[in-house]
Design a protein around this motif. Structure first.
Motif, PDB file in Angstrom:
ATOM      1  N   PRO A  51       0.825  -1.232   0.000  1.00 48.39           N
ATOM      2  CA  PRO A  51       0.000   0.000   0.000  1.00 48.39           C
ATOM      3  C   PRO A  51       0.851   1.270   0.000  1.00 48.39           C
ATOM      4  CG  PRO A  51      -0.819  -1.536   1.636  1.00 48.39           C
ATOM      5  CD  PRO A  51       0.492  -2.077   1.150  1.00 48.39           C
ATOM      6  N   ILE A  52       1.975   1.230   0.670  1.00 44.73           N
ATOM      7  CA  ILE A  52       2.854   2.406   0.716  1.00 44.73           C
ATOM      8  C   ILE A  52       3.428   2.684  -0.662  1.00 44.73           C
ATOM      9  CG2 ILE A  52       4.989   3.329   1.703  1.00 44.73           C
ATOM     10  CD1 ILE A  52       4.323   1.606   4.218  1.00 44.73           C
ATOM     11  N   LEU A  53       3.906   1.639  -1.341  1.00 51.73           N
ATOM     12  CA  LEU A  53       4.464   1.810  -2.672  1.00 51.73           C
ATOM     13  C   LEU A  53       3.404   2.278  -3.672  1.00 51.73           C
ATOM     14  CD1 LEU A  53       6.807  -1.298  -2.894  1.00 51.73           C
ATOM     15  CD2 LEU A  53       7.453   1.095  -2.599  1.00 51.73           C
ATOM     16  N   GLN A  54       2.178   1.810  -3.525  1.00 49.01           N
ATOM     17  CA  GLN A  54       1.095   2.242  -4.409  1.00 49.01           C
ATOM     18  C   GLN A  54       0.844   3.738  -4.273  1.00 49.01           C
ATOM     19  OE1 GLN A  54      -0.728   0.372  -6.768  1.00 49.01           O
ATOM     20  NE2 GLN A  54       1.053  -0.892  -6.367  1.00 49.01           N
ATOM     21  N   ARG A  55       0.902   4.243  -3.060  1.00 48.88           N
ATOM     22  CA  ARG A  55       0.695   5.685  -2.860  1.00 48.88           C
ATOM     23  C   ARG A  55       1.884   6.486  -3.365  1.00 48.88           C
ATOM     24  NH1 ARG A  55      -2.791   5.849   1.827  1.00 48.88           N
ATOM     25  NH2 ARG A  55      -4.631   4.747   1.099  1.00 48.88           N
ATOM     26  N   LEU A  56       3.093   5.984  -3.123  1.00 45.55           N
ATOM     27  CA  LEU A  56       4.285   6.723  -3.545  1.00 45.55           C
ATOM     28  C   LEU A  56       4.402   6.814  -5.059  1.00 45.55           C
ATOM     29  CD1 LEU A  56       6.955   5.477  -0.987  1.00 45.55           C
ATOM     30  CD2 LEU A  56       5.860   7.707  -1.079  1.00 45.55           C
ATOM     31  N   THR A  57       3.969   5.768  -5.766  1.00 47.80           N
ATOM     32  CA  THR A  57       4.058   5.778  -7.228  1.00 47.80           C
ATOM     33  C   THR A  57       2.865   6.463  -7.883  1.00 47.80           C
ATOM     34  OG1 THR A  57       3.036   3.580  -7.377  1.00 47.80           O
ATOM     35  CG2 THR A  57       5.446   3.667  -7.299  1.00 47.80           C
ATOM     36  N   GLY A  58       1.863   6.845  -7.104  1.00 47.45           N
ATOM     37  CA  GLY A  58       0.712   7.550  -7.631  1.00 47.45           C
ATOM     38  C   GLY A  58      -0.386   6.652  -8.147  1.00 47.45           C
ATOM     39  N   ARG A  59      -0.271   5.346  -7.978  1.00 48.17           N
ATOM     40  CA  ARG A  59      -1.304   4.426  -8.451  1.00 48.17           C
ATOM     41  C   ARG A  59      -2.528   4.412  -7.540  1.00 48.17           C
ATOM     42  NH1 ARG A  59       2.836  -0.391  -9.822  1.00 48.17           N
ATOM     43  NH2 ARG A  59       3.873   0.659 -11.548  1.00 48.17           N
TER      44      ARG A  59
END
Length: 70
Positions: A22-30
């Motif tokens: 979930p953190i990576l999804q937010r950081l990449t803008g997805r």
């Protein structure tokens, strides 16, 4: 047969992946960012599942280390 150490390592990797997804999804803008002041956080059910799996993996690793004599 898979030993307890290998099982704990696999569980830890799976938990870390769930924990960070979930953190990576937010950081990449997805994933959509939370509104300011909403009081919500990154802690989705997947985040909590990853956190729990990681804690269990650490616990199993400690058990494996005690059984192995070191």
């Amino acid at each position: 047969m898979v030993g307890l150490e290998q099982f704990a390592l696999g569980l830890g990797i799976l938990g870390l992946a769930c924990f960070t997804w979930p953190i990576l999804q937010r950081l990449t803008g997805r994933a959509e960012p939370e509104a300011l002041g909403s009081g919500r956080s990154l802690r989705s059910p997947l985040w909590w599942a990853g956190f729990g799996l990681t804690v269990v993996a650490i616990f199993l690793q400690r058990i494996a280390a005690q059984q192995g004599g070191g």
